[in-house]
Each structure stands twice: as structure tokens, then as C-alpha cells.
Design a protein around this motif. Structure first.
Motif, PDB file in Angstrom:
ATOM      1  N   UNK A   1       0.222  -1.344  -0.201  1.00  0.00           N
ATOM      2  CA  UNK A   1       0.210  -0.727   0.145  1.00  0.00           C
ATOM      3  C   UNK A   1       0.846   1.249  -0.077  1.00  0.00           C
ATOM      4  N   UNK A   2       0.532   1.950  -0.569  1.00  0.00           N
ATOM      5  CA  UNK A   2       1.180   3.707  -1.158  1.00  0.00           C
ATOM      6  C   UNK A   2       0.683   4.461  -0.443  1.00  0.00           C
TER       7      UNK A   2
ATOM      8  N   UNK B   1      -3.638   0.771   5.193  1.00  0.00           N
ATOM      9  CA  UNK B   1      -2.365   0.001   5.281  1.00  0.00           C
ATOM     10  C   UNK B   1      -2.760  -1.592   4.996  1.00  0.00           C
ATOM     11  N   UNK B   2      -3.854  -1.115   5.677  1.00  0.00           N
ATOM     12  CA  UNK B   2      -4.828  -2.996   5.899  1.00  0.00           C
ATOM     13  C   UNK B   2      -4.740  -4.354   4.575  1.00  0.00           C
ATOM     14  N   UNK B   3      -4.591  -3.641   3.687  1.00  0.00           N
ATOM     15  CA  UNK B   3      -5.027  -3.791   1.830  1.00  0.00           C
ATOM     16  C   UNK B   3      -4.211  -4.849   1.406  1.00  0.00           C
TER      17      UNK B   3
ATOM     18  N   UNK C   1      -0.669   0.431 -13.422  1.00  0.00           N
ATOM     19  CA  UNK C   1      -1.765   0.146 -12.039  1.00  0.00           C
ATOM     20  C   UNK C   1      -1.604  -1.087 -11.263  1.00  0.00           C
ATOM     21  N   UNK C   2      -1.152  -0.565 -10.031  1.00  0.00           N
ATOM     22  CA  UNK C   2      -1.382  -1.601  -9.202  1.00  0.00           C
ATOM     23  C   UNK C   2      -3.117  -1.736  -8.540  1.00  0.00           C
ATOM     24  N   UNK C   3      -3.616  -2.621  -7.992  1.00  0.00           N
ATOM     25  CA  UNK C   3      -5.177  -2.937  -7.323  1.00  0.00           C
ATOM     26  C   UNK C   3      -4.967  -3.338  -6.452  1.00  0.00           C
ATOM     27  N   UNK C   4      -5.177  -2.843  -5.303  1.00  0.00           N
ATOM     28  CA  UNK C   4      -5.607  -3.561  -3.950  1.00  0.00           C
ATOM     29  C   UNK C   4      -6.795  -3.483  -3.155  1.00  0.00           C
ATOM     30  N   UNK C   5      -6.636  -4.397  -1.982  1.00  0.00           N
ATOM     31  CA  UNK C   5      -8.668  -5.166  -2.059  1.00  0.00           C
ATOM     32  C   UNK C   5      -8.333  -4.725  -0.362  1.00  0.00           C
ATOM     33  N   UNK C   6      -9.807  -4.289  -0.102  1.00  0.00           N
ATOM     34  CA  UNK C   6     -10.069  -4.304   1.317  1.00  0.00           C
ATOM     35  C   UNK C   6     -10.990  -4.830   1.962  1.00  0.00           C
TER      36      UNK C   6
ATOM     37  N   UNK D   1     -13.582  -2.171   0.089  1.00  0.00           N
ATOM     38  CA  UNK D   1     -12.723  -1.198  -0.861  1.00  0.00           C
ATOM     39  C   UNK D   1     -11.571  -1.575  -1.781  1.00  0.00           C
ATOM     40  N   UNK D   2     -11.992  -1.751  -3.049  1.00  0.00           N
ATOM     41  CA  UNK D   2     -11.230  -1.644  -4.215  1.00  0.00           C
ATOM     42  C   UNK D   2     -10.769  -1.192  -4.701  1.00  0.00           C
TER      43      UNK D   2
END
Length: 246
Positions: free
Chosen positions: A30-31, A117-119, A136-141, A168-169
Motif C-alpha cells: 500500500x502506498x 494500510x491493511x489492504x 497500475x496496481x489494485x488493492x482490496x480491503x 474497498x477496491x
């Protein structure tokens, strides 16, 4: 000044190995976005189907944010704004056309813009193809909805039973830029099945991202705003502000 423009033409295209996305990171984490930036966005309420346009000015150095939402119904266009001055403990909800303003204490503490931060990292891909692609980068929480609590990740905390999970994506460009590209909030299952995605609640697509703040005057409340906070229940007119953040 560096200027990054992100646009969407209907779909996101994930490239194959022959058109690999440049600057792919082995284990993205996470950034956070730049400390100061401005951007436009298309915001779609997937529950009502209504689409609005948003202009955001974000100043993480001084912990202040201004968002202006423009909506159009027929030939009528309205603008609503919120100026969030966290260090001054004031939120200003402004109706420019009617010259009305509601002032409250900050409804929650400041959170730096970026990927939570927890994604968890989901995937790396590119929008477009070859040299014209955007990496691009994709994160999920996932997080629990707490009834009656303000949570800037979830716009529908007041309309969803406590114990539900939202997902949350977040999609951003890789570090070190970490430019917001899109955000989708899904309503998930209860805590015993948090990975099930039911339907999207809101979708935000960012464009015309510019680092820095063109004019700090955007954070100055209008003259007709009283500086004393009112102990009022905000109307539905400003429910949109809760979910405009990455």
C-alpha cells in the motif's frame, strides 16, 4: 509542472505478456498519494444510478481537503462543496447558489490519502496497450460497517445494518507516484462470509490529476460561513461527501 492524466474509455484492458505493463513491482505494498494534489473525478452512485462530477483539492501537509460536487438535473446545475479543515476542527458544508453554509466540528480525524494500510495486493495490470499503456496496481480491503459511525471508506454506513462487511477496491499507479485511478466500494456479506461481493455501492474514476495546489484560497470558507459549529444533523444533501476519498 508534472501532470498525470488518467482517463477511461468504457473498459480497463489488462495486457498480456507480449504487452507487459512497464515498471511492474514484484510485491507491491500500500502506498500514499502525493502530499498535495488536485483532480477531477466521475462519481457514480451504483445504488441510484446517478452520476456526478467531483473536483478535489487535497493538502496532506496542512491536513485540509476541499471537494466540490457538480450535479445536473435537466437544465439545472447545482454545486455543493465541503471544506474540511482538520487542524481547525471545522467542516464547512456550502451551497454556493443559495449562499448557505453549515459548519460542524470535524466528523472524523484526518487520514492520509492513498491505499489503506491493511489492504491486500490483488493484481498488477495496464490500461491500454504497449507504449500507450498506464501501469497500475489494485488493492482490496474489507471492513465492518459500524452503525452510526462515520467511516470515510463507506458512504452507506447509516443505511446498512451493523455487522455487514464492505469491500474497498483501490487502483493506483505504482510507487513512487501512487496516483489514484479508481475506487469501487462493494457491499459484502456479514462477518462470517466477508469475501462474498454482492453489488457495487459507489464507483469513482479519477482524471486530470495534478500534483500541488494551484491556489490555497480554495481552502478559505466563504464570508457567509459562520465560524461557530452548529450541533445539527446533516441532511441527505451532503451524504455524498463520505465516499469521495481514496
Amino acid at each position: 509542472m508534472l501532470r498525470t492524466t488518467v482517463c477511461f474509455v468504457g473498459i480497463l484492458v489488462a495486457t498480456s505478456e507480449s504487452f507487459a505493463a512497464p515498471f511492474a513491482q514484484a510485491n507491491p505494498t500500500p502506498c500514499k498519494t502525493p502530499k498535495q494534489w488536485e483532480s477531477n473525478a466521475l462519481v457514480i452512485n451504483d445504488v441510484t444510478g446517478k452520476a456526478n462530477y467531483l473536483r478535489t483539492s487535497y493538502d496532506g501537509e496542512h491536513e485540509r481537503v476541499r471537494m466540490v460536487l457538480t450535479s445536473a438535473t435537466g437544465h439545472s446545475k447545482t454545486e455543493e462543496a465541503i471544506i474540511m479543515l482538520y487542524k481547525e476542527d471545522r467542516f464547512y458544508f456550502v451551497f454556493e447558489k443559495e449562499k448557505k453554509c453549515t459548519v460542524t466540528k470535524a466528523l472524523y480525524g484526518f487520514k492520509p490519502s492513498g491505499v489503506p494500510d491493511n489492504a491486500t495486493f490483488v493484481e498488477h495490470f495496464a490500461i491500454g496497450m504497449g507504449s500507450d499503456s498506464l501501469s497500475v496496481n489494485t488493492f482490496m480491503e474489507t471492513f465492518e460497517v459500524k452503525q452510526g459511525k462515520h467511516d470515510i471508506r463507506s458512504p452507506y454506513h447509516s443505511h446498512t445494518a451493523a455487522g455487514h462487511v464492505h469491500t474497498l477496491v483501490t487502483t493506483v499507479t505504482p510507487d513512487p507516484t501512487c496516483v489514484p485511478v479508481s475506487k469501487i466500494i462493494y457491499e459484502g456479506d456479514r462477518l462470517n462470509n466477508p469475501e462474498t461481493l454482492f453489488h457495487a455501492l459507489s464507483t469513482t474514476q479519477y482524471s486530470d490529476f495534478s500534483p500541488g495546489i494551484a491556489s490555497t484560497k480554495v481552502f478559505e470558507p466563504p464570508d457567509y460561513c459562520n465560524s461557530n459549529p452548529a450541533d445539527v444533523e446533516l441532511s441527505n444533501d451532503f451524504q455524498w461527501y463520505d465516499f469521495m476519498f481514496v
